[in-house]
Design a protein around this motif. Structure first.
Motif, mmCIF file in Angstrom:
data_model
loop_
_atom_site.group_PDB
_atom_site.id
_atom_site.type_symbol
_atom_site.label_atom_id
_atom_site.label_comp_id
_atom_site.label_asym_id
_atom_site.label_seq_id
_atom_site.Cartn_x
_atom_site.Cartn_y
_atom_site.Cartn_z
ATOM 1 N N VAL A 311 0.838 -1.202 0.000
ATOM 2 C CA VAL A 311 0.000 0.000 0.000
ATOM 3 C C VAL A 311 0.874 1.254 0.000
ATOM 4 O O VAL A 311 0.612 2.215 -0.734
ATOM 5 N N GLN A 312 1.916 1.260 0.829
ATOM 6 C CA GLN A 312 2.815 2.414 0.892
ATOM 7 C C GLN A 312 3.381 2.752 -0.488
ATOM 8 O O GLN A 312 3.420 3.915 -0.892
ATOM 9 N N LYS A 313 3.817 1.729 -1.201
ATOM 10 C CA LYS A 313 4.536 1.958 -2.452
ATOM 11 C C LYS A 313 3.613 2.093 -3.665
ATOM 12 O O LYS A 313 3.915 2.856 -4.588
ATOM 13 N N GLN A 314 2.503 1.359 -3.674
ATOM 14 C CA GLN A 314 1.626 1.408 -4.839
ATOM 15 C C GLN A 314 0.611 2.544 -4.759
ATOM 16 O O GLN A 314 0.359 3.226 -5.755
ATOM 17 N N GLU A 315 0.015 2.734 -3.585
ATOM 18 C CA GLU A 315 -1.050 3.725 -3.467
ATOM 19 C C GLU A 315 -0.520 5.128 -3.150
ATOM 20 O O GLU A 315 -1.083 6.117 -3.592
ATOM 21 N N PHE A 316 0.544 5.208 -2.350
ATOM 22 C CA PHE A 316 1.095 6.520 -1.985
ATOM 23 C C PHE A 316 2.418 6.818 -2.690
ATOM 24 O O PHE A 316 3.018 7.860 -2.433
ATOM 25 N N HIS A 317 2.873 5.904 -3.534
ATOM 26 C CA HIS A 317 4.074 6.116 -4.357
ATOM 27 C C HIS A 317 5.254 6.557 -3.492
ATOM 28 O O HIS A 317 5.928 7.564 -3.766
ATOM 29 N N LEU A 318 5.504 5.778 -2.452
ATOM 30 C CA LEU A 318 6.492 6.136 -1.436
ATOM 31 C C LEU A 318 7.877 6.380 -2.028
ATOM 32 O O LEU A 318 8.586 7.302 -1.625
ATOM 33 N N GLU A 319 8.261 5.550 -2.980
ATOM 34 C CA GLU A 319 9.621 5.649 -3.517
ATOM 35 C C GLU A 319 9.789 6.804 -4.499
ATOM 36 O O GLU A 319 10.885 7.016 -5.017
#
Length: 408
Positions: A311-319
């Motif tokens: 969720v962090q990386k796909q939905e909020f584009h963390l990277e």
């Protein structure tokens, strides 16, 4: 009406989160939480545009950047967050523990970039380590982050990842107080350092074992695979893991660790998940079938923290975050996790607002076929707030007028 309800509920959460902070910091975190929720992004220009302010976007970005570098009130913010979720932490809570990463392969100027193993590409890349402790809601089993920390081996005061991990264990130990809890961990935590640290805290744990681990069984050192192959599984158990149904056979055996010879332990052997049997180590007492399955279910719940990372990386584009300072990156990472915790609590409560938001996500699958609602919740909030053209700073509660007459 749905915009007002969504903003009102979000504003209540922000008020709890920023209690005791100065007015400028309250406004900053209000902007940040609202912007991340509306834009589903950690890029400051996206957050700034979502605020719907009339001033130039460059001034908004500079204001957010300046405030991000101030971390003196992070402990107050985190304590406020813990106070807002403490009622949702169940008795005998499962504390899901795992590391993740923020990979920045093309970054050059970001502070303290360090070599990090990228789990997706299986290569060493530039980036940061993240240390995460979460629990899961009682009914829907959605992740609630409890401790989220970004660290780098290039920091001046950095000693080792083990030291950083142990700080997390100690913090969770203090948060839980006298409440019992169980740390649930993957194979990366099958180390003597971690076992000793948890034993000093007098906490319970469930860890997946590596095949190169030696255990003591009947006063003899035995390698884990050798001991596991002697147990063929007497207990049948059917479960669903990551959307796939498994028919498992489970056994257990009493063992000890060479490093903790005075501590009685149990190894649980699980056949049917993969070609090799899965081996779990725990200091929980096992009296029968019910205890064995309870420990296995606890480990299966651990996969919720992997959904958290997704969720962090796909939905909020963390990277995609582009902040230069490590403090700014840490602040953004914490806020993203606070927002995820807020969404998980909203899903658990299952109010009328929850149903409105889930319906607005416009997913192709009906709700009855979904067991993990976090993706739909995030997209539903974005769909509702995308129609909001006033931003969060123009929002105010509608005060009810009293019917009591006054002389003044």
């Amino acid at each position: 009406m749905e915009i007002y309800q969504t903003k009102r509920h979000l504003n209540t959460f922000i008020d709890k989160l920023t209690k005791g902070l100065s007015k400028p910091r309250q406004k900053f975190f209000r902007d940040l939480v609202y912007g991340i929720s509306k834009a589903n992004s950690v890029i400051l220009s996206d957050i700034g545009r979502s605020l719907e302010e009339e001033c130039d976007i460059q001034y908004i970005i500079k204001r957010l950047s300046r405030q991000l570098t101030k971390g003196a009130d992070s402990s107050i913010l985190h304590q406020n967050y813990l106070n807002s979720i403490k009622k949702a932490i169940p008795d005998n809570a499962l504390i899901l523990v795992d590391q993740s990463d923020i990979i920045k392969p093309y970054a050059e100027k970001m502070e303290a970039l360090s070599p990090v193993f990228d789990g997706s590409t299986k290569k060493i890349e530039k980036g940061y380590h993240t240390i995460n402790f979460s629990t899961a809601t009682i009914q829907t089993k959605h992740p609630i982050p409890l401790y989220s920390h970004v660290c780098s081996s290039k920091e001046e005061q950095f000693q080792s990842l083990n030291v950083e991990e142990i700080k997390g264990f100690q913090m969770i130990h203090e948060v839980m107080g006298e409440k019992p809890c169980t740390f649930v961990m993957d194979r990366g935590y099958d180390s003597n350092v971690m076992y000793e640290a948890i034993d000093k805290l007098d906490r319970q744990f469930v860890t997946r074992l590596k095949d190169n681990r030696y255990l003591i069984h009947k006063n003899k050192r035995v390698k884990v695979p050798t001991l596991a192959n002697k147990r063929k599984g007497k207990i049948n158990f059917c479960t669903e893991i990551k959307g796939k149904t498994y028919h498992l056979k489970v056994s257990h055996v009493k063992v000890k660790l060479p490093i903790l010879k005075e501590t009685p332990l149990n190894m649980i052997v699980v056949y049917g998940y993969g070609q090799k049997p899965m081996k779990l180590l725990t200091n929980h007492e096992i009296k029968g079938k019910h205890d064995v399955l309870r420990i296995l279910k606890a480990y299966i719940t651990r996969w919720r923290i992997e959904e958290l990372f997704r969720v962090q990386k796909q939905e909020f584009h963390l990277e995609a975050m582009r902040t230069m300072s490590l403090m700014s990156l840490r602040t953004l990472y914490r806020i993203v996790n606070y927002v995820i915790g807020y969404y998980s609590l909203l899903i658990e409560k299952n109010t009328g607002l929850t149903q409105i938001i889930l319906a607005r996500s416009q997913s192709s699958n009906p709700l009855s076929k979904i067991k993990f609602y976090l993706y739909r919740m995030i997209r539903g909030v974005r769909a509702i707030l995308s129609s909001d053209k006033k931003g969060i700073n123009h929002f105010h509660f509608v005060k009810r007028r009293t019917s009591q007459l006054t002389l003044w």
